[in-house]
Design an enzyme around this catalytic site. Structure first.
Site, PDB file in Angstrom:
ATOM      1  N   GLU A  36       0.873  -1.163   0.000  1.00  0.00           N
ATOM      2  CA  GLU A  36       0.000   0.000   0.000  1.00  0.00           C
ATOM      3  C   GLU A  36       0.920   1.226   0.000  1.00  0.00           C
ATOM      4  O   GLU A  36       1.826   1.318   0.828  1.00  0.00           O
ATOM      5  CB  GLU A  36      -0.867  -0.005   1.269  1.00  0.00           C
ATOM      6  N   ARG A 262       5.395 -13.106   9.659  1.00  0.00           N
ATOM      7  CA  ARG A 262       6.047 -11.849   9.316  1.00  0.00           C
ATOM      8  C   ARG A 262       7.405 -11.771  10.011  1.00  0.00           C
ATOM      9  O   ARG A 262       7.683 -12.519  10.950  1.00  0.00           O
ATOM     10  CB  ARG A 262       5.165 -10.662   9.681  1.00  0.00           C
ATOM     11  N   LYS A 272       4.349   0.890   9.072  1.00  0.00           N
ATOM     12  CA  LYS A 272       4.516   2.162   8.391  1.00  0.00           C
ATOM     13  C   LYS A 272       3.853   3.290   9.168  1.00  0.00           C
ATOM     14  O   LYS A 272       4.341   4.417   9.178  1.00  0.00           O
ATOM     15  CB  LYS A 272       3.929   2.074   6.975  1.00  0.00           C
TER      16      LYS A 272
HETATM   17  P1  ATP Z   1       2.793  -2.051   7.755  1.00  0.00           P
HETATM   18  O1  ATP Z   1       2.018  -2.549   8.932  1.00  0.00           O
HETATM   19  O2  ATP Z   1       4.230  -1.854   8.014  1.00  0.00           O
HETATM   20  O3  ATP Z   1       2.165  -0.877   7.095  1.00  0.00           O
HETATM   21  P2  ATP Z   1       1.561  -3.617   5.842  1.00  0.00           P
HETATM   22  O4  ATP Z   1       1.433  -5.090   5.835  1.00  0.00           O
HETATM   23  O5  ATP Z   1       0.359  -2.837   6.164  1.00  0.00           O
HETATM   24  O6  ATP Z   1       2.767  -3.265   6.752  1.00  0.00           O
HETATM   25  P3  ATP Z   1       1.685  -3.385   3.062  1.00  0.00           P
HETATM   26  O7  ATP Z   1       2.152  -2.268   2.224  1.00  0.00           O
HETATM   27  O8  ATP Z   1       0.259  -3.736   3.041  1.00  0.00           O
HETATM   28  O9  ATP Z   1       2.143  -3.054   4.519  1.00  0.00           O
HETATM   29  O10 ATP Z   1       2.586  -4.660   2.823  1.00  0.00           O
HETATM   30  C1  ATP Z   1       2.922  -5.184   1.577  1.00  0.00           C
HETATM   31  C2  ATP Z   1       3.325  -6.610   1.760  1.00  0.00           C
HETATM   32  O11 ATP Z   1       4.420  -6.719   2.660  1.00  0.00           O
HETATM   33  C3  ATP Z   1       2.196  -7.422   2.346  1.00  0.00           C
HETATM   34  O12 ATP Z   1       2.058  -8.613   1.605  1.00  0.00           O
HETATM   35  C4  ATP Z   1       2.634  -7.717   3.742  1.00  0.00           C
HETATM   36  O13 ATP Z   1       2.155  -8.951   4.189  1.00  0.00           O
HETATM   37  C5  ATP Z   1       4.157  -7.699   3.631  1.00  0.00           C
HETATM   38  N1  ATP Z   1       4.751  -7.345   4.901  1.00  0.00           N
HETATM   39  C6  ATP Z   1       4.539  -6.228   5.621  1.00  0.00           C
HETATM   40  N2  ATP Z   1       5.218  -6.263   6.781  1.00  0.00           N
HETATM   41  C7  ATP Z   1       5.903  -7.442   6.789  1.00  0.00           C
HETATM   42  C8  ATP Z   1       6.793  -8.076   7.718  1.00  0.00           C
HETATM   43  N3  ATP Z   1       7.126  -7.506   8.876  1.00  0.00           N
HETATM   44  N4  ATP Z   1       7.293  -9.283   7.390  1.00  0.00           N
HETATM   45  C9  ATP Z   1       6.975  -9.857   6.220  1.00  0.00           C
HETATM   46  N5  ATP Z   1       6.145  -9.331   5.311  1.00  0.00           N
HETATM   47  C10 ATP Z   1       5.614  -8.126   5.581  1.00  0.00           C
HETATM   48 MG    MG Z   2      -1.360  -2.834   5.141  1.00  0.00          MG
END
Ligand code: ATP
Ligand code: MG
Length: 560
Positions: A36, A262, A272
Site C-alpha cells: 500500500e 512476518r 509504516k
Molecule cells: P505495515 O504494517 O508496516 O504498514 P503492511 O502489511 O500494512 O505493513 P503493506 O504495504 O500492506 O504493509 O505490505 C505489503 C506486503 O508486505 C504485504 O504482503 C505484507 O504482508 C508484507 N509485509 C509487511 N510487513 C511485513 C513483515 N514484517 N514481514 C513480512 N512481510 C511483511
Molecule cells: Mg497494510
C-alpha cells in the site's frame, strides 16, 4: 527446474510451488508484491519482496508489483516512487508487470453489481458505530442489519447513487451478505465499499466510492492470474473471505492464498504507521534516517542489497511467529563488507603523536594493502611523517599489564609503519586529559617487523597529521531502549525511544586516500568497524561518514 540460492531444504511455500509446477497445475508461477503506498518500505517488506520476487526468479515465473491504492486519503505519489526505487535497489525486476489496484476500479465496481444481482451484497445505512455494535464479539454472534433484506433492485439503485455522489461520506456502505453468526468475524457481512469524497492520486475525482482491501485484494490477484498469493499470518482469518468472494463470483481463476510469519525484529517498530509518526514528529531526520529500518534508511546507513537478501534468506520462511535479533541483521552486513570493503585508517578520537627522532621534513610513502586477504584488491600509499594522530583510547597513563597498546615507556607497532615507544606525554592542566605523546621510532622496524626479532604485542592504526583529512563520523545506537517497544499497548511506543541513539564525532582524521571517495561507498576503518560516506549530508570538503556496524556484535553483549 528449481534453482534455490542455498543448499537449505525448501521452505513450505517453495514446496507447494514446486509441487504445483511438477504436477503441471502451475507450470509458471505468478506471484505479486502488493504494497500500500502509504509509507516507505521497511525490512519486513524486504522479506516479502525476497520471497515473492525470489520465487518468480527461481521458478522462471513472474512477480508483479502491484500498488494496493484503495485508500486515497493516506496515499501519495512520493511513496509509489520510493517503493519502486527500493524494490529495484534490492535487485528485483517486475519487468512490464507494474499494476495499481485503482486500475481495476471499474471492474471491481462491476463485480460488486454482480454480487448484488446474485443477492450477495446489500447497501447498509447503519453508521460505523452501529455496524460495529451489530457485529458481535468473538463470544457472541452478530445481529442482522435491518437493511439486510433490501431487494436487488433497491440495492442496485442505491449503489448506483452511491457511485454518483448522491450521499455523504460514511452515510452508507455496501456489504457482502455472508453470515452474521459466523465464528469468523471477517465473515459477518464485511463492508466492501465505502463513500469517500477524496481525490485519488491516480483516478483523481472520478470515484467517490472506494473498495475495501479484502474485497479488492482477491479480485486483483484473480485479474492478474496470480497463482500463489503470499501474505503474512494476520491474513489467515481473512482467507475465508478471499475465497468467498471468488467462489461467489465464480471467477475463472482462483489464486491460492498462503500465509507465512512476518518478520519481527527486536529494538525497533515495523509498521509504516508508526514509522510515519517518527518522521512526522521529528524523532528521526526522515524516512531515510540511518537509524530507521526502512530500506532507504538501511541503504543510507550503508547496508548493501546483497546483505539484506542474505539476511532474508537466512531467517527463512515459516508459519510460526518469532523474533529476530538485531545482531542477525548486523551480521549480514558485516559478512558482506568483510568480503568487499577496502581497509583504510581512520582515527575517530585523535591524539597527536610527535616522533621526536624522525626528520622534520621527511615524508615517507608506505605501501598498505587494501584487503589483507585479497591481494587482488591492490595496495595504496600512506604518507608517514613526524606528526601523527592515533586513537585516544590507544594510550593510558597507567596501563594495566594486559593493555597491549601505548603507555609511558611502552612500545607498539604502527600498522604498516614502524615500532614506536612512548617517551613522555602532556596533559591539559584543567581537564587532566592527555593532549600529546612524545615518542621515538626505531628506523630498523619499517614495515612493522624488527630485524632483532623483538616482538611487540599491539598494533595500532594512525594517520599522518599534516596529510590526514578531517571528517565527521556519526555513530548510531538502537533507536529504542527495549526489545519490544510496541508490545504494551497502554504505553506510547515512543516513550521507549533511546535518547542516545545518535551521536557524532566531528574531529575525526582519515587517511588522504579517501579524498575522492564517492557517496554511498563503504570502507572498513581498521579496528573500528564499517563506515559509509553519507549520501545526503557529505560534501567534498566536509566528509560525513555513518558507522554501519562495529567489527564485533555489540548486541550480543546487550542481552546478558
Ligand atoms: P505495515 O504494517 O508496516 O504498514 P503492511 O502489511 O500494512 O505493513 P503493506 O504495504 O500492506 O504493509 O505490505 C505489503 C506486503 O508486505 C504485504 O504482503 C505484507 O504482508 C508484507 N509485509 C509487511 N510487513 C511485513 C513483515 N514484517 N514481514 C513480512 N512481510 C511483511
Ligand atoms: Mg497494510
Amino acid at each position: 527446474m528449481t534453482n534455490t540460492p542455498s543448499e537449505k531444504p525448501l521452505d513450505f511455500i517453495r514446496q507447494i510451488v514446486t509441487e504445483d509446477q511438477e504436477s503441471g497445475k502451475h507450470p509458471t508461477p505468478i506471484t505479486r508484491f502488493p504494497p500500500e503506498p502509504n509509507g516507505f518500505l521497511h525490512i519486513g517488506h524486504a522479506k516479502s519482496i525476497c520471497l515473492n520476487f525470489g520465487i518468480g526468479q527461481e521458478y522462471q515465473g513472474t512477480c508483479h508489483l502491484r500498488f494496493d491504492d484503495t485508500n486515497p486519503s493516506k496515499e501519495e505519489v512520493e511513496y509509489v516512487e520510493s517503493i519502486k526505487a527500493d524494490v529495484k535497489w534490492l535487485g528485483f525486476d517486475w519487468q512490464d508487470h507494474l499494476y495499481f489496484a485503482s486500475d481495476y476500479f471499474e471492474q471491481l465496481y462491476e463485480f460488486a453489481v454482480e454480487l448484488i444481482k446474485r443477492g450477495k451484497a446489500y447497501v447498509c445505512d447503519l453508521t460505523g458505530d452501529q455496524i460495529r455494535e451489530f457485529r458481535g464479539t468473538l463470544k457472541e454472534p452478530g445481529k442482522n442489519s435491518p437493511f439486510r433484506e433490501r431487494s436487488v433492485e433497491e440495492n442496485l439503485s442505491l449503489f448506483g447513487q452511491m457511485k454518483d455522489g448522491a450521499f455523504e461520506d460514511g452515510s452508507r456502505v455496501l456489504r457482502a451478505k455472508i453470515d452474521m453468526a459466523s465464528p469468523n468475524i471477517n465473515m459477518r457481512d464485511p463492508v466492501i465499499y465505502r463513500i469517500l469524497k477524496t481525490h485519488h492520486h491516480r483516478t483523481g475525482d472520478s470515484w467517490c466510492i472506494y473498495p475495501m482491501y479484502d474485497y479488492t485484494h482477491c479480485l486483483s490477484d484473480m485479474l492478474e492470474e496470480i497463482t500463489h498469493s503470499l501474505c503474512t499470518l494476520e491474513f489467515e482469518d481473512h482467507r475465508p473471505l478471499y475465497d468467498w468472494v471468488l467462489d461467489t463470483l465464480q471467477t475463472p481463476c482462483h489464486p491460492r492464498q498462503i500465509e507465512f510469519a512476518r518478520l519481527n525484529l527486536n529494538y525497533t517498530v515495523m509498521s509504516k504507521r508508526k514509522l510515519l509518526q517518527l518522521v512526522e514528529e521529528g524523532h528521526v531526520s526522515g524516512w531515510d534516517d540511518p537509524r530507521m529500518l526502512t530500506i532507504s534508511g538501511l541503504r543510507r546507513r550503508g547496508y548493501t542489497p546483497a546483505s539484506i537478501r542474505n539476511f532474508c534468506d537466512q531467517i527463512g520462511i515459516g508459519k510460526r511467529e518469532s523474533w529476530i535479533d538485531m545482531g542477525v541483521l548486523e551480521n549480514s552486513i558485516r559478512e558482506d563488507l568483510n568480503e568487499k570493503a577496502a581497509r583504510v585508517m581512520g582515527v575517530l578520537e585523535p591524539l597527536k603523536v610527535i616522533i621526536e627522532n624522525y626528520p622534520d621534513d621527511l615524508v615517507e610513502e608506505i605501501e598498505a594493502q587494501n584487503h589483507p586477504q585479497k591481494p587482488e584488491m591492490g595496495t595504496r600509499k600512506l604518507p608517514f611523517s613526524k606528526e601523527l594522530y592515533i586513537e585516544k583510547s590507544d594510550f593510558l597513563e597507567d596501563p594495566p599489564k594486559k593493555f597491549f597498546r601505548l603507555g609511558p615507556g611502552r612500545e607498539v607497532r604502527l600498522r604498516y609503519g614502524y615500532y614506536i615507544t612512548c617517551n613522555s606525554y602532556e596533559t591539559d592542566p584543567e581537564t587532566g586529559q592527555v593532549t600529546l605523546l612524545r615518542c621515538s621510532y626505531d628506523p630498523e622496524t619499517k614495515g612493522g617487523t624488527s630485524p632483532d626479532g623483538r616482538k611487540v604485542k599491539g598494533t595500532i592504526h594512525w594517520v599522518s597529521a599534516k596529510h590526514a583529512l578531517g571528517c565527521e563520523v556519526r555513530l548510531y545506537d538502537r533507536l529504542f531502549n527495549v526489545p519490544h517497544p510496541d508490545a504494551d499497548k497502554s504505553v506510547d511506543f515512543k516513550d521507549h525511544l533511546n535518547p542516545d541513539s545518535s551521536g557524532s564525532l566531528t574531529d575525526c582524521k582519515i587517511e588522504p586516500s579517501l579524498k575522492n571517495i564517492t557517496k554511498g561507498t563503504s570502507v572498513q576503518f581498521e579496528r573500528q568497524g564499517y563506515f559509509c560516506l553519507d549520501s545526503v549530508d557529505s560534501k567534498p570538503d566536509e566528509l560525513v561518514f555513518n558507522r554501519i556496524v562495529t567489527l564485533r556484535d555489540s548486541w550480543a553483549k546487550l542481552k546478558k
